[in-house]
Write a protein that holds these residues in place. Sequence first.
Motif, short mmCIF file in Angstrom:
data_model
loop_
_atom_site.label_atom_id
_atom_site.label_comp_id
_atom_site.label_asym_id
_atom_site.label_seq_id
_atom_site.Cartn_x
_atom_site.Cartn_y
_atom_site.Cartn_z
N PHE A 1 0.83 -1.20 0.00
CA PHE A 1 0.00 0.00 0.00
C PHE A 1 0.87 1.25 0.00
O PHE A 1 0.61 2.21 -0.75
N ALA A 2 1.91 1.24 0.82
CA ALA A 2 2.81 2.40 0.87
C ALA A 2 3.49 2.60 -0.48
O ALA A 2 3.64 3.73 -0.96
N ALA A 3 3.91 1.49 -1.10
CA ALA A 3 4.55 1.60 -2.42
C ALA A 3 3.58 2.16 -3.45
O ALA A 3 3.96 2.97 -4.30
N ALA A 4 2.32 1.71 -3.39
CA ALA A 4 1.32 2.22 -4.34
C ALA A 4 1.07 3.70 -4.13
O ALA A 4 0.95 4.47 -5.09
N VAL A 5 1.02 4.12 -2.86
CA VAL A 5 0.80 5.55 -2.57
C VAL A 5 1.97 6.38 -3.08
O VAL A 5 1.79 7.43 -3.71
N LEU A 6 3.18 5.90 -2.84
CA LEU A 6 4.36 6.63 -3.31
C LEU A 6 4.40 6.69 -4.84
O LEU A 6 4.74 7.73 -5.42
N ALA A 7 4.06 5.58 -5.49
CA ALA A 7 4.05 5.57 -6.95
C ALA A 7 3.00 6.53 -7.50
O ALA A 7 3.25 7.27 -8.46
N THR A 8 1.83 6.53 -6.88
CA THR A 8 0.77 7.44 -7.32
C THR A 8 1.18 8.90 -7.13
O THR A 8 0.95 9.75 -8.00
#
Length: 309
Positions: free
Chosen positions: A73-80
Amino acid sequence: MPAASAGTADAVRSSGSRDSAGASGSTELAVFSRRPVSEPRHERTVVSTGLADRLAERRHALARLRLRQVALFAAAVLATAAVAWVLLASPAVALRGSAVTVTGSDGSVEDVQVREVLAGYQGDSLLLLDTAEMSAAVEDSLVRVRTAEVTRSWPHGVEVALEMRVPVASYRGEDGYQVLDEEAVVLETADSVPEDLVSIVAQEGADSGDSPQGALSAQQVSAVTQAVGALDPEVLAQVSSGTSTDNGQVTLVMEGGATVVWGGSEDNDLKARALSVLMQTEAAVYDVSSPHNPTTSQSGLPEDSGAQR
């Protein structure tokens, strides 16, 4: 004596055998009795330990799963966030003034003028640009532009397609000769009578073209511009002047002196088509005030002559 001793020996053996048997039986019972007590305790201990291990492993697995989910989830937030920054805030897709292209101008509006109007949008992300607002800004700032359509041109530009206002007539005002389009929008002011444009004059000075300011109302001027603006270019080039009555009845004068009775401002396109057909015949008067029944006359006004055809 020997018999007694033998009996005694047999008794002793018998007794020893019983004792031996009894001792043996006692030992077997003792051993048998210990197995049911010790072995079940050992089995319960093994079962209890195995369940605890499995529960601990399950807790660890769930903890690892939650940690993995949090990490994803953190990786997805950072990517977004990174993608959003690239698209919305970084110069990767920002508008550059040099990338603004202009099409459709007739030469009265330069590309640099359009770029100056849109200068305030430079550096903004193309995704955030309000193209409708930009189009309206060009139309409002440059009077020669009738309409402007702004579209994105990735990655750094926009294309501005212009539809220009076409000057069709001139009218003498206080500060000079106003150049007008078909909507009576003042495109510019000239010191002398503009060439190749229809002169809008008051009825009393239809031949002089120098009527004083205020001789025609704005509605009368607009009626004339609407009429000449509907004409085909070939016919428009032959019109010298135009005027309008107080109630908006338009009359045009051709270069050769012929008169066009245009009438009111309704059905202008139909009247223009009818006039194009009538102009194939030489006449003194062309009457298209009733476009479904247009007429020509060789002399005078239609109602004064019997030479209509």
